[in-house]
Design an enzyme around this catalytic site. Structure first.
Site, short mmCIF file in Angstrom:
data_model
loop_
_atom_site.label_atom_id
_atom_site.label_comp_id
_atom_site.label_asym_id
_atom_site.label_seq_id
_atom_site.Cartn_x
_atom_site.Cartn_y
_atom_site.Cartn_z
N ASP A 62 0.81 -1.29 0.03
CA ASP A 62 -0.11 0.03 -0.06
C ASP A 62 0.67 1.11 -0.27
O ASP A 62 0.58 2.33 -0.50
CB ASP A 62 -0.89 0.11 1.05
N ARG A 120 2.51 4.71 17.52
CA ARG A 120 1.95 5.99 16.45
C ARG A 120 2.47 7.49 16.86
O ARG A 120 2.73 8.09 16.18
CB ARG A 120 0.28 6.05 16.41
N ASP A 165 -5.63 4.16 13.73
CA ASP A 165 -4.32 4.58 13.28
C ASP A 165 -4.63 6.11 12.59
O ASP A 165 -3.68 7.07 12.93
CB ASP A 165 -3.38 3.80 12.80
N SER A 167 -4.52 -8.64 8.20
CA SER A 167 -3.69 -7.55 7.97
C SER A 167 -3.02 -7.55 9.40
O SER A 167 -3.37 -7.88 10.64
CB SER A 167 -4.75 -6.33 8.11
N1 ARG Z 1 -6.61 -2.58 16.92
C1 ARG Z 1 -5.32 -2.07 17.24
C2 ARG Z 1 -5.36 -0.67 17.42
O1 ARG Z 1 -6.08 -0.09 16.98
C3 ARG Z 1 -4.10 -2.66 16.38
C4 ARG Z 1 -4.29 -2.51 15.11
C5 ARG Z 1 -3.16 -3.47 14.35
N2 ARG Z 1 -3.36 -3.03 12.99
C6 ARG Z 1 -3.39 -4.23 12.14
N3 ARG Z 1 -3.33 -4.07 10.86
N4 ARG Z 1 -3.45 -5.39 12.71
O2 ARG Z 1 -4.26 -0.09 18.08
#
Ligand code: ARG
Length: 400
Positions: free
Chosen positions: A14, A94, A123, A174
């Site tokens: 991506d 992040r 995110d 993912s």
């Molecule tokens: N749900 C978690 C968060 O919002 C982790 C997200 C992880 N991303 C992924 N593509 N698995 O912090």
């Protein structure tokens, strides 16, 4: 000349497509920034790929140590766990990525920051709100929120533009990972009635494949920070990696969470966080020893708030700064050693000690050496029970 933009670049499909797409659609010169917080196996290869795909410059930063010292350990001191389950691995990464993106944009005199987040996740919020806090003058573009391409179309776009597409069969999930944990979502996991298949896991063994004998590990803490293992001083990043290794081998750290996202969606998230699970458990066990009942109960409330705030993208706020100051103050005496036993997917605290332990043998013991004043108990109970007796007398009889 066209304006410059800094794109958070992971090296994946991506963000690789985003390099070309941004240059075409917005006529911007793309500089990539790759931040390694335990997720980039080969920084130099990632840098080369960005240049090959069309970035005018490719920046890379090894931020593992900053991540552990300034984000992971403060969250550990806070006992921050979202909804009692998720140790916030992605969420803690992040703000650091945001900080580095902003720094790069300023150094490069770029006017725009771009990232690969989609419109349904947390995110995007963390990055957009973080940038707004640190550098409100910067514009944000999130290509994956705009381009409306399916995965198939993204792959076709990549092929048409000679962007390398991973030849290996794409993961059905993912995934986002860093030193504090690995989040796995999508695919068969989207049906909450499906048990997570073994191929979702990479860092933890299933209990049937873990060693037949338990492992013991001693973790030394100083003011709430883990500083040593089995009596030896260990640097922060290595310490997390070592705990990760050992706990993962014993199958510790699998989490299956139906999580409430900030954008209102319930989502099924599977995590592997062997180091986080062990260190959080050990840290809390040490706090149980050195904090009073009142301190523990109040701190537990703060932990919930702190976790929400990190999850919800509010790292760069006065509220977090204030809570962090409180948390740090609570850690003055959180020094000592915790022994855990790792076996068949479980991490059990089996021993604890601290020079500041409030556990007092002579008060607790039922054996010889007891100094507790037994004669004081009836008087204490007399006063403690006074309102109960009063109510029973005035309001006739016991309350059911
Ligand atoms: N749900 C978690 C968060 O919002 C982790 C997200 C992880 N991303 C992924 N593509 N698995 O912090």
């Amino acid at each position: 000349m066209a304006d410059k933009l800094v794109l958070a670049y992971s090296g994946g499909l991506d963000t690789s497509v985003a390099i070309r797409w941004l240059a075409q659609k917005y006529d911007l010169r793309v500089i990539t920034l790759t931040v390694d917080i335990g997720n980039v196996p080969d920084l130099e290869a990632t840098r080369q790929k960005a240049l090959k795909v069309g970035a005018i410059k490719a920046l890379v930063v090894d931020a593992k140590e900053t991540f552990v010292k300034s984000y992971v350990f403060p969250a550990l001191q806070a006992d921050a766990v979202y909804e009692g389950q998720y140790p916030l691995s992605t969420a803690l990464g992040r703000p650091l990525i945001v900080r580095l993106l902003v720094e790069a944009a300023r150094n490069e005199k770029a006017k725009v920051i771009a990232h690969g987040c989609t419109a349904k996740g947390n995110d995007q919020v963390r990055i957009d709100v973080g940038v707004a806090a640190l550098a409100p003058e910067l514009k944000i573009i999130a290509p994956a929120r705009e381009w409306k391409m399916t995965r198939e179309q993204t792959i076709r776009y990549a092929q048409a533009h000679h962007i390398p597409v991973p030849v290996t069969k794409a993961s059905p999930y993912s995934i986002d990972e860093n030193l504090w944990g690995r989040g796995i979502e999508c695919g068969v996991l989207e049906d909450t009635w499906n048990e997570p298949p073994e191929d979702a896991f990479l860092w933890t063994r299933p209990p049937e494949k873990t060693p037949a004998r338990p492992a013991h590990l001693e973790i030394d803490f100083e003011k709430g920070i883990p500083v040593g293992l089995n009596g030896r001083k260990v640097e922060p990043v290595t310490l997390v990696q070592k705990v990760h290794e050992l706990a993962g081998r014993h199958g510790v750290g699998r989490i299956d969470h139906v999580e409430n996202r900030l954008v209102g969606i319930k989502s099924r998230e599977v995590y592997e966080a062997p180091a986080a699970v062990v260190l959080l458990k050990a840290h809390q066990a040490l706090e149980d020893l050195v904090l009073t009942k009142d301190q523990l109960r109040f701190k537990a409330k703060v932990a919930v708030e702190y976790a929400d705030l990190v999850y919800n993208g509010l790292w760069f706020t006065g509220m977090r700064q204030d809570m962090a100051a409180y948390v740090e103050s609570t850690q003055r005496y959180v020094t000592g050693t915790i022994r855990v036993r790792l076996f068949k997917g479980n991490c059990q605290v089996v021993a604890r000690k601290s020079p500041y332990s409030l556990y007092t043998y002579s008060l607790a013991t039922y054996d010889k050496g007891d100094v507790f004043d037994h004669s004081a108990s009836p008087g204490f109970i007399h006063i403690w029970g006074l309102p109960v007796r009063t109510q029973a007398r005035v309001q006739r009889g016991p309350v059911e």
